[in-house]
Design an enzyme around this catalytic site. Structure first.
Site, short mmCIF file in Angstrom:
data_model
loop_
_atom_site.label_atom_id
_atom_site.label_comp_id
_atom_site.label_asym_id
_atom_site.label_seq_id
_atom_site.Cartn_x
_atom_site.Cartn_y
_atom_site.Cartn_z
CB SER A 1 -0.86 -0.04 1.27
OG SER A 1 -1.16 1.24 1.75
CE1 TYR B 1 -4.26 -2.23 5.19
CE2 TYR B 1 -3.20 -0.14 4.63
CZ TYR B 1 -3.81 -1.33 4.24
OH TYR B 1 -3.94 -1.62 2.90
N1 LIG Z 1 -8.65 -0.38 -1.33
C1 LIG Z 1 -7.52 0.29 -1.30
O1 LIG Z 1 -7.47 1.49 -1.58
C2 LIG Z 1 -6.24 -0.45 -0.97
C3 LIG Z 1 -5.05 0.25 -1.13
C4 LIG Z 1 -3.85 -0.39 -0.86
C5 LIG Z 1 -3.85 -1.71 -0.45
N2 LIG Z 1 -5.01 -2.37 -0.30
C6 LIG Z 1 -4.93 -3.77 0.11
O2 LIG Z 1 -5.41 -4.56 -0.95
C7 LIG Z 1 -6.06 -5.73 -0.44
C8 LIG Z 1 -7.50 -5.77 -0.92
O3 LIG Z 1 -8.14 -4.60 -0.45
P1 LIG Z 1 -9.67 -4.29 -0.71
O4 LIG Z 1 -9.81 -2.83 -0.58
O5 LIG Z 1 -10.12 -4.99 -1.91
O6 LIG Z 1 -10.31 -4.95 0.62
P2 LIG Z 1 -11.73 -5.65 0.84
O7 LIG Z 1 -12.71 -5.14 -0.14
O8 LIG Z 1 -12.01 -5.54 2.29
O9 LIG Z 1 -11.40 -7.20 0.49
C9 LIG Z 1 -10.53 -7.90 1.32
C10 LIG Z 1 -10.40 -9.33 0.82
O10 LIG Z 1 -9.51 -10.01 1.73
C11 LIG Z 1 -10.13 -11.18 2.20
N3 LIG Z 1 -9.78 -11.47 3.59
C12 LIG Z 1 -9.89 -10.63 4.66
N4 LIG Z 1 -9.50 -11.28 5.78
C13 LIG Z 1 -9.15 -12.55 5.41
C14 LIG Z 1 -8.69 -13.70 6.09
N5 LIG Z 1 -8.51 -13.70 7.42
N6 LIG Z 1 -8.41 -14.81 5.39
C15 LIG Z 1 -8.60 -14.83 4.06
N7 LIG Z 1 -9.07 -13.79 3.33
C16 LIG Z 1 -9.33 -12.66 4.01
C17 LIG Z 1 -11.63 -10.97 2.04
O11 LIG Z 1 -12.21 -12.23 1.78
P3 LIG Z 1 -13.42 -12.87 2.64
O12 LIG Z 1 -13.96 -11.84 3.57
O13 LIG Z 1 -14.40 -13.28 1.59
O14 LIG Z 1 -12.78 -14.04 3.32
C18 LIG Z 1 -11.71 -10.07 0.82
O15 LIG Z 1 -11.82 -10.82 -0.36
C19 LIG Z 1 -5.96 -5.64 1.08
O16 LIG Z 1 -4.83 -6.38 1.49
C20 LIG Z 1 -5.77 -4.15 1.31
O17 LIG Z 1 -5.15 -3.89 2.52
C21 LIG Z 1 -6.22 -1.77 -0.54
#
Ligand SMILES: NC(=O)c1ccc[n+]([C@@H]2O[C@H](COP(=O)([O-])OP(=O)(O)OC[C@H]3O[C@@H](n4cnc5c(N)ncnc54)[C@H](OP(=O)(O)O)[C@@H]3O)[C@@H](O)[C@H]2O)c1
Length: 266
Positions: A146, A159
């Site tokens: 990130s 985080y």
């Molecule tokens: N959105 C942003 O702007 C952003 C920016 C930088 C980095 N990121 C990173 O990119 C990744 C995806 O982000 P997102 O925004 O798409 O988040 P999100 O919409 O909350 O999706 C998170 C995903 O991670 C899975 N997950 C969460 N806890 C888990 C666990 N204990 N075991 C297995 N799977 C788990 C969830 O699957 P289930 O709940 O179905 O198990 C879901 O598919 C994350 O690592 C986040 O920190 C996001």
């Protein structure tokens, strides 16, 4: 004809956390480049629609249950993935979570939830999958970081620690596994609207504040990540390892104005 440097035909990509959000963006981009897919969620039923969408592209797709906070779940997912496809060429360590709180309010459990999921989980998924990659002498591991891998944000203590750790872990694993033909890189998105941060985007004042600080003047959109994920997953990045690639519209430059605004001049 597709460019062989970016062609993933015949390759298998495991993307963790594909029930929603960025995980689906990454999986879709890899499938469009030709990859077959392994999708994961803690609840298999949440993958059904997306699995159907990916199959409609003509890809082989297997959906598996995975909780990255559970060691046994990681081991059985990796074993099932290998049984299904024989070889996993690409791993995207995307599953993650966040707790937004002022640092003084963060609890022991908040800390453990975020660090266990984002950092420990990514390490042990990589370890489980790397064993097969080492056997085959080939692998592309992409850890999702990130902008907080390189910058500090108020309200994101655990985080930011997890994402800084992912960047360092990426360098360490790259050093460990390079001799086996495995590259390990970190793809670090900036601000993309997903379920994880939707509440932030409901605040117009905050969006204005954010956009002011992004040199490209908008938050990220789903396909803004396509080029970077395919690059790091493909032949084109064969001599790149241990690196962090920020796809953030430039916000990590710390873009603050160093001139007075027109308003201030008056
Ligand atoms: N959105 C942003 O702007 C952003 C920016 C930088 C980095 N990121 C990173 O990119 C990744 C995806 O982000 P997102 O925004 O798409 O988040 P999100 O919409 O909350 O999706 C998170 C995903 O991670 C899975 N997950 C969460 N806890 C888990 C666990 N204990 N075991 C297995 N799977 C788990 C969830 O699957 P289930 O709940 O179905 O198990 C879901 O598919 C994350 O690592 C986040 O920190 C996001």
């Amino acid at each position: 004809m597709s460019n062989p440097l970016f062609d993933l035909t015949g390759q298998v990509a495991l993307v963790t956390g594909t029930s929603r959000g960025l995980g689906q963006y990454f999986a879709r981009a890899l499938a469009n480049a030709g990859a077959d897919l392994i999708l994961t969620s803690r609840k298999l039923e949440t993958l059904a629609l997306f699995e159907a969408e990916m199959k409609a592209l003509g890809r082989c797709v297997v959906s598996l249950e995975l909780d990255v906070r559970d060691e046994a779940s990681i081991r059985s997912m990796a074993a099932e993935a290998e049984t299904a496809f024989g070889q996993i060429h690409i791993l995207v360590n995307n599953a993650g979570c966040n707790v937004r709180k002022p640092a003084v309010d963060v609890t022991w459990d908040d800390w453990n939830l975020v660090l266990d999921t984002n950092l420990r989980g990514s390490f042990f998924v990589a370890q489980s999958v790397a064993r097969g990659m080492i056997h085959h002498g080939y692998g592309r591991i992409i850890n999702i970081g990130s902008v907080t891998s390189v910058a500090g944000y108020a309200g994101l203590g655990p985080y930011t620690a997890s994402r800084g750790g992912i960047r360092q872990l990426t360098m360490s694993l790259a050093a460990d596994w390079g001799k086996h033909g495995i590259t390990v890189n970190c793809l670090a998105p900036g601000w993309f609207k997903t379920a994880q941060n939707r509440v932030m985007y409901e605040d117009e004042g905050w969006v204005e504040y954010l956009v002011e600080r992004i040199p490209l003047k908008r938050p990220g959109q789903p396909n803004d990540l396509d080029g970077a994920i395919v690059f790091l997953a493909s032949e084109s990045s064969r001599y790149v390892t241990g690196q962090t690639l920020l796809v953030d519209g430039g916000i990590s430059t710390g873009a603050l104005r160093a001139t007075v605004s027109q308003k201030e001049k008056k």
